[in-house]
Design a protein around this motif. Structure first.
Motif: not given
Length: 343
Positions: A125-128, A244-259
């Protein structure tokens, strides 16, 4: 005459007897010597000395007619040893295969370890901050440091306790901000959302119910974003690009979906910590100590019933005054990042 008969007869008999006896020992001695060579060759087979093989003469013998029968085995012994000595030559190859066998068997295990190591890295898991570095066009923490501009952002609204007071202060100081709102609260307070838009503020998507996104399934994550977008589009007339994800928390799979869906994640690099119900002095101090050109400042305009955001409201005007005096300009997030507010 008679005295010569007996000696002659004895000599003839002795001569005839020697001829017969020499024929048989010749064959017996040859066979015995050949069998001895075979035994030596077999005994030497496990460890063949190549120097011995190279030094062995391979010329065929030639037996002269005048040669005594007793010397014949010496002449015929060498041609018999030639095939028996050459037989062990495959032995070194076999022993080499056995010696290299463990090394060959180790190669697959090394490759597997490398592959397994690669899998562990890809699943790590990557950090923010690491996500922001890996996806610079999709994940933002701040704007350009070349311009002395900052963006005020407010999360978890709207509500009727603190959001209207924040809007009053911003309006009085001619400052435009960015509000990351919750879908469930936007549905409950549509008039506050419309006021934000009418006064020139930008709206962002903060999920529907303030869920911890990395803990959700793919379908539930998407539903959090799309449900809020549906609510907001009916109120503000556009689908917000900013998430803006709550708590600033999001994972890489979700980041790719956002993109893939042309959104932009916007977190922050200045945290007021006002969600701890801090006093106005503490909120102001936290922001002033961290703010630099290009900063995205996190505050809240709503929250749980137990949270007291009075410190946020009271610190807002002194903050604006101090930062303006320091030469800063207040802009919205799309202006700071040079992006559109809609998807």
């Amino acid at each position: 005459m008679t005295k010569w008969v007996w000696p002659v007869a004895i000599v003839c008999l002795l001569t005839a007897g020697c001829g017969v006896s020499n024929n048989k020992p010749y064959h017996d001695q040859r066979s015995a010597q050949n069998s001895h060579v075979d035994e030596v060759a077999l005994a030497d087979e496990p460890s063949v000395d190549s120097s011995r093989i190279d030094s062995t003469p391979l010329a065929s013998p030639s037996i002269k007619p005048t040669q005594a029968p007793s010397e014949a085995p010496k002449a015929t012994a060498q041609p018999q040893t030639t095939p028996t000595v050459a037989i062990p030559s495959p032995t070194p190859k076999t022993s080499q295969k056995k010696a290299t066998q463990p090394e060959v068997s180790k190669k697959p295990s090394v490759a597997v370890q490398k592959n397994q190591g690669h899998v562990r890295i890809s699943q790590k898991k990557l950090t923010l901050s690491q996500l922001a570095v890996k996806y610079p066009d999709t994940f933002k923490l701040r704007g350009s440091s070349q311009e002395k501009k900052v963006a005020l952002t407010f999360d978890d609204g709207p509500d009727t306790r603190f959001t209207p007071k924040v809007l009053d202060t911003l309006k009085a100081n001619h400052v435009k901000a960015t509000f990351f709102v919750l879908g469930v609260k936007a549905s409950s307070h549509p008039d506050v959302i419309r006021r934000m838009v009418n006064e020139g503020h930008v709206i962002g998507n903060h999920s529907y119910s303030h869920a911890n996104l990395p803990k959700l399934t793919v379908d539930k994550f998407q539903n959090q974003i799309m449900s809020t977008e549906s609510v907001l589009q009916g109120l503000i007339g556009y689908a917000p690009k900013l998430i803006r994800p709550p708590y600033g928390a999001i994972n890489e799979e979700q980041v790719r979906w956002v993109a893939d869906h042309h959104y932009l994640i916007v977190n922050w690099n200045v945290d007021s910590l006002d969600w701890k119900s801090l006093s106005s002095d503490q909120v102001l101090s936290n922001i002033m100590q961290q703010t630099k050109p290009g900063s995205i400042i996190l505050q809240h305009s709503g929250g749980a019933d137990s949270q007291d955001l009075s410190g946020t409201v009271q610190a807002l005007e002194p903050l604006i005054i101090k930062l303006k005096a320091a030469g800063y300009t207040f802009v919205t997030v799309p202006e700071l990042l040079h992006v559109t507010k809609s998807k």
